[in-house]
Design an enzyme around this catalytic site. Structure first.
Site, PDB file in Angstrom:
ATOM      1  N   GLY A  38       0.806  -1.221   0.000  1.00  0.00           N
ATOM      2  CA  GLY A  38       0.000   0.000   0.000  1.00  0.00           C
ATOM      3  C   GLY A  38       0.836   1.266   0.000  1.00  0.00           C
ATOM      4  O   GLY A  38       0.475   2.261   0.605  1.00  0.00           O
ATOM      5  N   ARG A  97      23.720  10.422  -7.402  1.00  0.00           N
ATOM      6  CA  ARG A  97      24.053   9.758  -6.147  1.00  0.00           C
ATOM      7  C   ARG A  97      25.223   8.786  -6.263  1.00  0.00           C
ATOM      8  O   ARG A  97      26.016   8.659  -5.321  1.00  0.00           O
ATOM      9  CB  ARG A  97      22.816   9.026  -5.623  1.00  0.00           C
ATOM     10  CG  ARG A  97      21.781  10.028  -5.187  1.00  0.00           C
ATOM     11  CD  ARG A  97      20.489   9.382  -4.812  1.00  0.00           C
ATOM     12  NE  ARG A  97      19.541  10.423  -4.408  1.00  0.00           N
ATOM     13  CZ  ARG A  97      18.261  10.209  -4.178  1.00  0.00           C
ATOM     14  NH1 ARG A  97      17.758   9.000  -4.298  1.00  0.00           N
ATOM     15  NH2 ARG A  97      17.482  11.205  -3.808  1.00  0.00           N
TER      16      ARG A  97
END
Lengths: 248, 644
Positions: free
Chosen positions: B11, B297
């Site tokens: 979810g 990154r």
């Protein structure tokens, strides 16, 4: 530096069984928080009597105070256990499940009531659809600042735990849900059903149940201005009452 | 045909985006989640969501976003998917705005955008520094609305154990474990979507939440689904050390002007504010004048490693550098970065508005994930009606979000994850429904016997786990395994160490069999689940490590110094495009290039022919068998990356 830290943890094996206290003494490690200590107990689940026991069960996820899961009573005060730093806590450290919700096991509780309250107050924007309908309304920076603060509520339950009115015998919505009605009643399209939300707040368990103790705002880990929200919704409800009188 | 439904596992942003979109299209959805969905890991995303809305009038466009994304991923991402995603991004941001996300605003009331790593444009919409939380809440609210209307049912406090496959190998449901009662049963579903996030817990402490074990996708892999690019694990340059987790310090701190530095003198014991400007080494700004502190990154993490390990300039001699925001006013910082600065202050006791933060690199995101399919159009976009989109190699089993593998290539750009999660959830939904509409029978009409066999298998498996009475504590074993992964499968990778780690993982697997199930009770017992997750994490660590061992190159986050192609300092990527063009035309005019450039380009070209491929792991004989697949690079020609 102490060599060990003592935890007294209120445990409960099932929803219906009685609770009991169990003590754990674990090695002191700098920069610990309550969760890292619970993890240490998991990796070596032996109580102070030297008995091997089931590891303590608790709920957690993000561990950086944005999900709300790991809320519990720490030395009697409701807080997220991830941001409860051992060095700052009085020892022994007492852990208990929140008292306003049914205990599932040990420190885990069932906060469904809070999510049900979000259904009751219709805490959503009723969208026409998820296709491309262009940008939303332009909004001022001050509007955003107010709304963002309210929207940081993670349904953790600190506010209702601290509230003297919220109890298992009543159906008070609680500060978190009332504050959400303020958020949605100020949204440019969600406010289309503002009156329906006010109707909910006027029913039993609504805003009239607030006893104005103001504990909620103290307890909120996100410093959400809950009492301001309750006052604002009180004004909106009174306004609607007056309108109802004049309509009648 | 009986009523049909989709089961969504997870979810977070991807799962809820798919849920609300399918519900809008009239489909019943069952959402299964470990926790109340509002507590999913998406809440940890901080800095923002990318979309080329061009509010600042910089000439930004979805195609530039697409280019930055593909370049950021070192060309390993599937280009039609990236292109489609970047073209949908402005609409997705507008949609989330309409749904009530409290995005920061410009003085005129438009959405505000800030800079992020790997781009020179202001392309990142943000809600303070808790953007993921705010996006998730908006989707959670939409899904709650559908729940009230009866189209969505939620099973929170449940975990996915595996897919139910019929005789043809088609997924017709899922085996679900009730985390309170302990009951294991099957749920019928005409399609199942795994939106279960990443596997940070394979490394023990990471920036990930406690549910991020990667166990659901590993379960799919163990059932025969292909796994893609497992070795590509993103190390985020800036996190705060912690005993229980490594808390993220968002890239947005640098997007808002945060500067990374170390004292020029090794072991300088002065407090940071006592160190004068000229004695500070702003190494990212010096080494990358163009992108500065906003290099992608993979580059940032490697530079920090280099400065701390090779140059020994880390703060207090440790693997730490300063991230400095103290040149901004408190008001500015609270308004734009409040959430993350509060986290830093709460957990370290130091106010980052007054003192530079001490940060270090941490495992953050998996570019790899379960393999999924798609159908492209002639324009190089995605056919949104295709049932193939996001389908794993098991028919009827889909994946979305961090669980899948193909959007971020070898390195993900900051603020593209929130985008890819919402995008995949929305994009795939019409295709999933088309798949369902063309099924020969509804899951509801499939005999119970098809499901009972799977349920029985899992019930036996959990009964066996509960009866384990060996000597190993599962949590302690997990810590050991994580240490091994952190030590050897991180920023800098060496084959000898990867090999020894693979042997170690085999040992962990043997030791797993000697686990003691430290809690055998029936009610709300997390231990058997964790033991099962640990098994899956061991399997996943093999995928990551073996993929890393076999990939003898340096690409994106996968850095093996031994195979660094050593780009000459003065090299420009355009030179390579010219080189490739000449090659295509039939003749390379070698004298037009300087010898070191030419030699480099030959190395680069040769390396790409061999390695510009997706790693595929397939479960065979108890471990991953590695093979390679072509990547669709038809829209932007692969070329060397450069950020200085």
């Amino acid at each position: 530096m102490p060599d060990t830290v003592t935890f007294k943890i209120k445990r409960q094996d099932t929803e219906t069984s009685g609770s009991y206290w169990e003590t754990f003494i674990i090695p002191y490690i700098p920069n610990s928080n309550v969760i890292s200590c619970l993890m240490d107990i998991q990796a070596n689940p032996v109580n102070a009597k030297g008995e091997e026991v089931a590891p303590v069960v608790w709920e957690s996820n993000c561990l950086e105070e944005v999900c709300g899961a790991c809320t519990m009573l720490i030395n009697g005060k409701v807080h997220q256990s991830c941001s409860a730093l051992v060095d700052k806590l009085e020892k022994p450290i007492r852990l208990e499940p929140m008292s306003k919700f049914p205990v599932v096991r040990d420190l885990t509780v069932d906060r469904s009531r809070m999510f049900d309250a979000l259904k009751k107050v219709q805490a959503w924007v009723a969208a026409d659809g998820y296709h491309d309908l262009g940008p939303g309304d332009r909004l001022s920076q001050s509007h955003q600042e107010t709304a963002y603060k309210l929207s940081e509520c993670m349904t953790c339950g600190c506010c209702v735990e601290a509230c003297p009115q919220y109890s298992s015998d009543n159906n008070f919505l609680g500060a978190a849900a009332i504050s959400q009605t303020r958020l949605f009643n100020m949204h440019p399209t969600a406010k289309n059903i503002a009156d329906e939300r006010l109707d909910t707040l006027m029913q039993e368990g609504g805003i009239a149940d607030c006893g104005n103790a103001q504990n909620c705002v103290e307890a909120c880990p996100k410093s959400i201005p809950l009492t301001e929200s309750i006052a604002e919704m009180g004004r909106q409800v009174s306004g609607k009452l007056w309108r109802n009188i004049f309509k009648a | 045909m009986s009523k049909q439904r989709v089961i969504v596992i997870g979810g977070g942003l991807a799962g809820l985006a798919a849920t609300m979109k399918m519900a809008e299209l009239g489909m019943s959805v069952l959402v299964v989640s470990f926790l109340p969905v509002k507590r999913s890991h998406s809440v940890c995303a901080q800095g923002g969501i990318n979309g080329a809305v061009n509010i600042k009038g910089e000439g930004d466009s979805p195609d530039i976003h697409f280019y930055d994304t593909v370049k950021g991923g070192d060309f390993l991402a599937h280009q039609p998917l990236c292109k489609d995603m970047c073209h949908e991004a402005p609409y997705i941001i507008n949609l989330m705005d309409r749904l009530g996300v409290t995005f920061n605003r410009t003085p005129e009331g438009n959405l505000d955008f800030r800079r992020f790593g790997g781009t020179l444009y202001h392309r990142t919409a943000f809600a303070g520094a808790t953007t993921g939380q705010q996006l998730l809440y908006a989707l959670d609210e939409q899904v709650r609305h559908f729940e009230v209307q009866g189209l969505v049912e939620k099973m929170e406090w449940h975990e996915y154990l595996g897919a139910v496959l019929n005789d043809d190998g088609r997924c017709v449901g899922a085996v679900i474990h009730n985390l309170r009662s302990g009951e294991i049963k099957a749920e019928k579903g005409d399609a199942v979507i795994l939106a279960t996030g990443g596997p940070g817990l394979v490394y023990g402490r990471s920036t990930n939440s406690m549910v991020c074990t990667g166990t659901a996708v590993t379960s799919a892999y163990l059932q025969g689904a292909k796994y893609g690019n497992g070795e590509f694990i993103q190390i985020h340059p800036s996190a705060i050390p912690g005993r229980d987790k490594l808390r993220l310090m968002s890239e947005s701190a640098r997007g808002e002007g945060g500067r990374v530095w170390v004292p020029r003198k090794a072991g300088d014991s002065r407090k940071p504010k006592e160190i004068p400007e000229k004695e500070r080494f702003y190494f990212l700004e010096e080494r990358y004048p163009l992108f500065g502190n906003l290099v992608p990154r993979d580059v940032g993490a490697r530079e920090i490693y280099d400065i701390c390990v090779n140059d020994k300039l880390g703060v207090h001699g440790e693997m730490k550098v300063y991230l400095d925001l103290t040149h901004h006013t408190r008001e500015f910082l609270d308004h734009r970065l409040g959430g993350i600065l509060e986290i830093y202050e709460k957990f370290t006791g130091v106010d980052p508005r007054e003192e530079p933060m001490e940060i270090f690199p941490a495992v953050h995101y998996s570019m790899g994930g379960i393999w999924t399919d798609y159908t492209r159009t002639d324009e190089g976009l995605i056919d949104h009606q295709s049932p193939n989109n996001q389908m794993t190699s098991i028919t009827g089993l889909y994946a979305a979000g961090e669980a899948d593998y193909q959007y971020h290539g070898g390195n993900r750009l900051g603020a593209n994850s929130l985008l890819s999660c919402i995008y995949t959830g929305l994009m795939m939904s019409p295709g999933v429904l088309n798949y369902i509409n063309n099924l020969p029978e509804a899951a509801e009409d499939i005999p119970a016997s098809v499901y009972s066999a799977s349920v029985k298998k899992w019930q036996e498996s959990y009964a066996n786990i509960k009866s384990m009475n060996g000597k190993e504590n599962p949590y302690a074993l997990h810590r050991e395994m994580a240490e091994e992964m952190i030590s050897n499968v991180l920023i800098v990778r060496e084959n000898s160490k990867l090999k020894s780690t693979l042997d170690k993982i085999d040992e962990f697997e043997s030791r797993w069999k000697n686990i003691k199930c430290v809690d055998t009770s029936d009610w709300s017992n997390p231990v058997p689940s964790f033991i099962n997750q640990l098994w899956n994490m061991i399997q996943l660590s093999k995928i990551i490590t073996k993929g890393a061992l076999l990939r003898d190159e340096f690409r994106g986050s996968h850095y093996k110094p031994e195979f660094d192609l050593h780009q000459p300092d003065d090299f420009r990527p355009e030179t390579y495009l010219e080189f490739e063009k000449q090659k295509e035309d039939g003749q390379i005019k070698e004298d037009e290039f300087s010898p070191d450039h030419l030699a480099y380009m030959k190395r680069f070209s040769k390396n790409n022919i061999k390695w510009l491929k997706t790693t595929i792991a397939t479960y065979r004989n108890g471990g991953p068998e590695i093979s390679y697949e072509a990547v669709d690079t038809s829209l932007i020609d692969p070329r060397p990356r450069k950020y200085d």
